[in-house]
Design a protein around this motif. Structure first.
Motif, PDB file in Angstrom:
ATOM      1  N   GLN A 104       4.728  -5.364  -1.606  1.00  0.00           N
ATOM      2  CA  GLN A 104       3.845  -5.699  -0.485  1.00  0.00           C
ATOM      3  C   GLN A 104       3.075  -4.477  -0.001  1.00  0.00           C
ATOM      4  O   GLN A 104       1.893  -4.539   0.291  1.00  0.00           O
ATOM      5  CB  GLN A 104       4.655  -6.280   0.680  1.00  0.00           C
ATOM      6  N   GLN A 105       3.799  -3.348   0.090  1.00  0.00           N
ATOM      7  CA  GLN A 105       3.138  -2.112   0.528  1.00  0.00           C
ATOM      8  C   GLN A 105       1.984  -1.782  -0.404  1.00  0.00           C
ATOM      9  O   GLN A 105       0.878  -1.434   0.035  1.00  0.00           O
ATOM     10  CB  GLN A 105       4.139  -0.944   0.490  1.00  0.00           C
ATOM     11  N   GLN A 107       0.374  -3.817  -2.383  1.00  0.00           N
ATOM     12  CA  GLN A 107      -0.642  -4.860  -2.256  1.00  0.00           C
ATOM     13  C   GLN A 107      -1.567  -4.571  -1.077  1.00  0.00           C
ATOM     14  O   GLN A 107      -2.792  -4.588  -1.204  1.00  0.00           O
ATOM     15  CB  GLN A 107       0.079  -6.203  -2.069  1.00  0.00           C
ATOM     16  N   GLU A 108      -0.974  -4.262   0.066  1.00  0.00           N
ATOM     17  CA  GLU A 108      -1.788  -4.019   1.251  1.00  0.00           C
ATOM     18  C   GLU A 108      -2.620  -2.760   1.127  1.00  0.00           C
ATOM     19  O   GLU A 108      -3.789  -2.729   1.477  1.00  0.00           O
ATOM     20  CB  GLU A 108      -0.878  -3.860   2.478  1.00  0.00           C
ATOM     21  N   ASP A 111      -5.248  -3.239  -2.205  1.00  0.00           N
ATOM     22  CA  ASP A 111      -6.041  -4.436  -2.455  1.00  0.00           C
ATOM     23  C   ASP A 111      -5.901  -4.854  -3.915  1.00  0.00           C
ATOM     24  O   ASP A 111      -6.847  -4.796  -4.704  1.00  0.00           O
ATOM     25  CB  ASP A 111      -7.518  -4.157  -2.110  1.00  0.00           C
ATOM     26  N   GLU A 471      -1.383   5.546   5.253  1.00  0.00           N
ATOM     27  CA  GLU A 471      -2.596   4.731   5.218  1.00  0.00           C
ATOM     28  C   GLU A 471      -3.228   4.863   3.852  1.00  0.00           C
ATOM     29  O   GLU A 471      -3.103   5.863   3.189  1.00  0.00           O
ATOM     30  CB  GLU A 471      -3.569   5.121   6.324  1.00  0.00           C
TER      31      GLU A 471
END
Lengths: 480, 333, 129
Positions: A104-105, A107-108, A111, A471
């Motif tokens: 998930q990390q 993926q976010e 992108d 980030e």
């Protein structure tokens, strides 16, 4: 003199001989390291890094990043790999069936878009659930697969790699900006013969890291980590250079190592079922290539640096060391055919026996040696003054070698520029012989027991993650 | 016993000596590094004035002179044109050039290598013959430094010498290739000539570099090389055509799609994609479906480049194969 | 378009290499322009947005935000959409040129570059406005 005394006396002589051999070998390695690093220092005046960077002849490198439950730092690792100063590379993150938010990390942050990626099948690996490419960074791929262990993850990565060389990187490692440029230099010097290149591993616990880059190098605050810093100097700087000079380098660390993809594919990729898959691969490469009388080179490059997180508590450190010892044992057993076998040159005759006796069995010798010596003194086989003399000399030699390693680092590499840090390292190297070495030896003995009991697996290594922002980078950060 | 004491004393003395060396070196070096960084920062405006305005060099301390030379050397790697000429003038008159020429005659290999490297950053074209001679030096680092510097100085007359030293394995392939590349379009006439050399390795290098620095006017050489008996040369030719080829190269490239060597087929496919050879698409689709990994993947990506709609349509069909699927998914992003 | 407020055109120069930055600033300053200096992509974007220079000279490989991304963002902003942009790169690949133009740059210079040539192109580009 009774039989017991005679035996104890003999064993004590044996312990002395063993120690003398070790000290001699490391002194020899230290001298070689001095010469090599002096040449390195001078060679900096003509290191053609800019040319390699701008050259379309620089070989393409696929960075393989196996990740299992690495949600704390996987995005930062991938980011820093993407930002490396290199003209042609891709990053392949292999999510090895993580049960946390690793995927998930990714993926976010990046992108990701699913793609039915075409994979080679030369090396068997557990099936993939899916493959993704980053919309923002077309050279970032993520493989999502069933859990199969680090070796299996790397094999899957090799199947997906598009470049002729790959670099296996640990999830918590940070490379310096120029690390890829430097580790690729042996390839440029000898493109046909170079099969693997090892970089040097350093401990990052005290450093300031921002945006995936090292800003300042300080010693860690943790005492245990500082001790490991000194230990790494001796093992890495001196040990690896020494073995490389004999053409018998056996350790290309899994944290940062470059391999020629076709060579690894030919020997069947990483081996499953061992926790020492990195050293096992190199030993197997040495074996197969020597059997074929191929002209090849496995090089150690002292400059390209990889910074990793070292354990700061005893439990984690002991787990790590036990795992290393198990890996070494498994490898030595799998390749026992090579031991003392002249067919394998310096590897069979020198390196493997050394690793067996000094690294693997050495721990047993050290631990039992203490008992033997005490018993020898108690029964009068050895005089107290002799024992004291021996202890003093041995400690002094190790201290001398440690100082030498620190001086070498300061002379040639010069990453720790604060005087206080150097003084601290000197102090720690003094106490390394008292306690730390023995502790290590004890853990290694535990590992032998593990092996006998056939314990498998990595154990949990809780990761704090080195201080890094998480980030995502907004654009391609490849520097020109 | 007394022997042990003596030995221990020896070791303690050695340790003490090492520690003292460590402390002294650290203190001295640290201060020197700081001064060097400061000096270079101060010298930068001076260097700029020298290069851009032709200011004369003022009287400077030794340390400052060294700093100025370092800064000028750095700039020589980053600028070209009239600025570069003025840098050359500075090194000639300031004596830096003479020092390095002296260094080239040193008996120590590292000194020769450092000198060969430094000469590349002085923008003085008159040193080229000396560097070309250094390509025969007995030490490999000297030769590598000489190659790198020849690339920096960009004198096209050394093209053949560079290629020969590369082929004779006197210098690493990658570095010689990079140096040839720096010569840029000036090297093209020479490269065209040696593309017909009797040694296949020479032809291959010439073809590779020509593909990177030439233009569509040189495609004719590549087309001839596509039929070379050596597979490596054919592959280099196909790779070159990806950049310098035009539509007229299409027939020859389509023929190369049937080459016995898989990597030649792969490069031919890629070149067809770069040219935009529409009529080659059916053949490329076939290759993407049935050929080995490398050429199949290259073919699929070529179809993606030429005709994405056909690609998506073919990828949806049965037996499309992994490569068409991958290329289609990537094309849709 | 330009909010420089004076009769001197304002140029933004961005490069993480201090040597190049100083050289470009000097050459363009000498030719009568006011030069704003940025050391990385983020700084370049901030300065461009705030001062709306008449032209920008951007290095491709900068930390934090690379040159291509800066161009893309500038083109996405109304105030800087039409700003002329010249890019500098040290890489020898053609793909850089393509990507630069795709992103929206107007011109391209390879390193090693000639400061005189850079000045000439800046002058020509500003004269066209």
């Amino acid at each position: 003199m009774s039989v017991v005394q005679a035996i104890l006396g003999l064993l004590s002589w044996f312990a002395l001989a063993y120690f003398a051999f070790l000290a001699g070998l490391y002194t020899w390695f230290t001298l070689v390291a001095w010469r090599t690093l002096a040449a390195l220092r001078r060679a900096r005046a003509y290191a053609p890094l800019d040319e390699i960077y701008a050259s379309p002849f620089a070989p393409g490198v696929s960075m393989l990043l196996p990740a299992y439950n690495e949600e704390a730092g996987v995005v930062a690792s991938a980011t820093s790999l993407l930002a490396l100063r290199y003209p042609r590379h891709e990053v392949i993150v292999i999510n090895d069936g993580s049960t946390d938010g690793t995927l998930q990390q990714l993926q976010e942050a990046f992108d990701l878009v699913p793609v039915r990626e075409a994979l080679r099948s030369r090396i068997p690996a557990k099936p993939l659930h899916g493959a993704y490419v980053s919309r923002r960074h077309r050279n970032l791929w993520v493989l999502d697969k069933e859990n199969g262990g680090k070796a299996d993850a790397l094999n899957a990565g090799i199947n997906a790699a598009s470049h002729p060389y790959f670099c296996a990187v640990d999830a918590d490692a940070i490379l310096e900006d120029d690390s890829l440029l430097r580790i690729v230099k042996p390839v440029i010097d000898d493109p046909d013969g170079l099969v693997a290149a090892a970089g040097i591993i350093r401990i990052a616990n005290g450093a300031t890291i921002s945006g995936g880059r090292m800003l300042d190098f300080r010693l860690p605050r943790s005492r245990l980590a500082t001790m490991q810093v000194v230990e790494y100097f001796r093992a890495f700087l001196v040990g690896r250079i020494g073995w490389d000079s004999l053409g018998a380098l056996l350790v290309v660390s899994g944290a940062f190592g470059l391999f020629r993809r076709s060579a690894v594919e030919e020997v069947g990729g990483y081996a499953l079922g061992t926790v020492g898959e990195d050293i096992e691969l190199v030993v197997r490469l040495q074996a197969r290539l020597r059997e074929r009388h191929a002209k090849f080179r496995i090089a150690f490059v002292p400059e390209p640096t990889c910074w990793t997180e070292a354990p700061e508590d005893l439990k984690t450190l002991s787990t790590q060391r036990r795992r290393w010892q198990r890996g070494l044992g498994e490898t030595l057993w799998r390749h026992r055919r090579m031991m003392a076998n002249p067919r394998y040159g310096a590897v069979g005759l020198l390196a493997l026996p050394y690793f067996l006796v000094a690294e693997f069995l050495g721990s047993v010798i050290e631990v039992f040696g203490i008992f033997i010596v005490v018993a020898a003194v108690a029964t009068g086989a050895v005089t107290v003054s002799a024992l004291l003399a021996y202890t003093a000399v041995s400690m002094l030699i190790w201290i001398l070698l440690s100082f030498s390693a620190i001086l070498l680092e300061e002379y040639a590499i010069r990453r720790y520029v604060h005087g206080r840090d150097i003084a601290k390292m000197v102090l720690y190297s003094l106490s390394e012989s008292i306690g730390y070495r023995q502790l290590n030896a004890f853990w290694r003995c535990q590992a032998m027991v593990d092996l006998a009991r056939r314990r498998k697996g990595w154990g949990t290594m809780p990761r704090r993650g080195l201080e890094r922002p998480t980030e995502a980078p907004p654009g391609r950060m490849t520097r020109v | 016993m007394s022997l042990m004491v003596a030995v221990s004393a020896c070791f303690m003395a050695l340790s003490f000596a090492l520690l003292t060396t460590l402390a002294l070196r650290h203190a001295v070096l640290g201060r020197r590094d700081q001064h060097t960084a400061d000096a270079e920062r101060r010298m930068r405006p001076l260097a700029i004035g020298l290069m851009e305005d032709g200011d004369p060099v003022p009287d400077l301390s030794q340390a400052d002179q060294r700093a100025l030379a370092t800064v000028m050397g750095r700039y020589s790697r980053k600028v070209s044109g009239g600025t570069s000429e003025r840098i050359g003038g500075y090194f000639r008159e300031g004596g830096g050039l003479a020092a390095e020429l002296e260094g080239m005659r040193s008996r120590r290999a590292w000194r020769r290598a450092a000198a060969a490297y430094a000469l590349g950053d002085m923008a003085c074209p008159e040193v080229v013959p000396m560097l070309a001679a250094a390509l025969e030096d007995r030490n490999d680092e000297v030769r590598a430094a000489a190659v790198r510097s020849l690339g920096r100085l960009r004198d096209p007359t050394v093209t053949e010498t560079l290629v020969e030293s590369l082929v004779a394995h006197r210098v690493p392939r990658g570095m010689a290739g990079a140096a040839l590349l720096q010569l840029g379009s000036d090297a093209v006439p020479e490269l065209r000539r040696i593309a017909a050399h009797e040694d296949a390795a020479v032809r291959q290098v010439a073809m590779t570099v020509l593909g990177l620095v030439g233009d569509s006017g040189d495609a004719d050489v590549a087309l001839v090389a596509l039929r070379d008996p050596a597979a490596d040369v054919r592959a280099a030719a196909a790779r070159a055509l990806a950049r310098i080829g035009t539509g007229s190269a299409e027939p020859a490239l389509r023929e190369a799609l049937g080459d016995p060597e898989h990597f030649v087929r792969a490069h031919a496919a890629r070149a067809l994609g770069a040219i935009g050879a529409y009529t080659a698409v059916p053949r490329l689709v076939e290759i993407a479906r049935t050929d080995r990994f490398k050429p199949a993947r290259a073919a699929a990506q070529a179809v993606a480049a030429i005709d994405p709609e056909t690609l998506v349509a073919e990828a949806a069909g049965p037996d499309a194969g992994a490569h068409l699927h991958e290329a289609a998914d990537l094309a849709l992003i | 378009m330009s909010a420089s407020g004076g009769d001197q055109p304002v140029i933004l120069a961005a490069d993480d290499d201090e040597d190049i930055l100083q050289l470009v600033a000097f050459r363009l300053g000498r030719s009568g322009y006011r030069v704003l200096q940025a050391h990385d992509g983020e700084e370049a974007l901030a300065l461009a947005t705030e001062h709306e220079p008449d032209l920008a000279v951007l290095d491709v490989g900068m930390p934090k935000l690379d040159g291509f991304e800066v161009v893309r963002r500038l083109r996405a902003q109304e105030s800087t959409r039409a700003m002329p942009i010249i890019m500098l790169t040290a890489r020898a690949q053609d793909t850089d040129v393509e990507e630069g133009f795709d992103a929206g740059a107007n011109d391209y210079l390879r390193k090693p570059f000639s400061p005189q040539e850079l000045k000439a192109r800046v002058q020509a580009m500003l004269a066209r406005r």
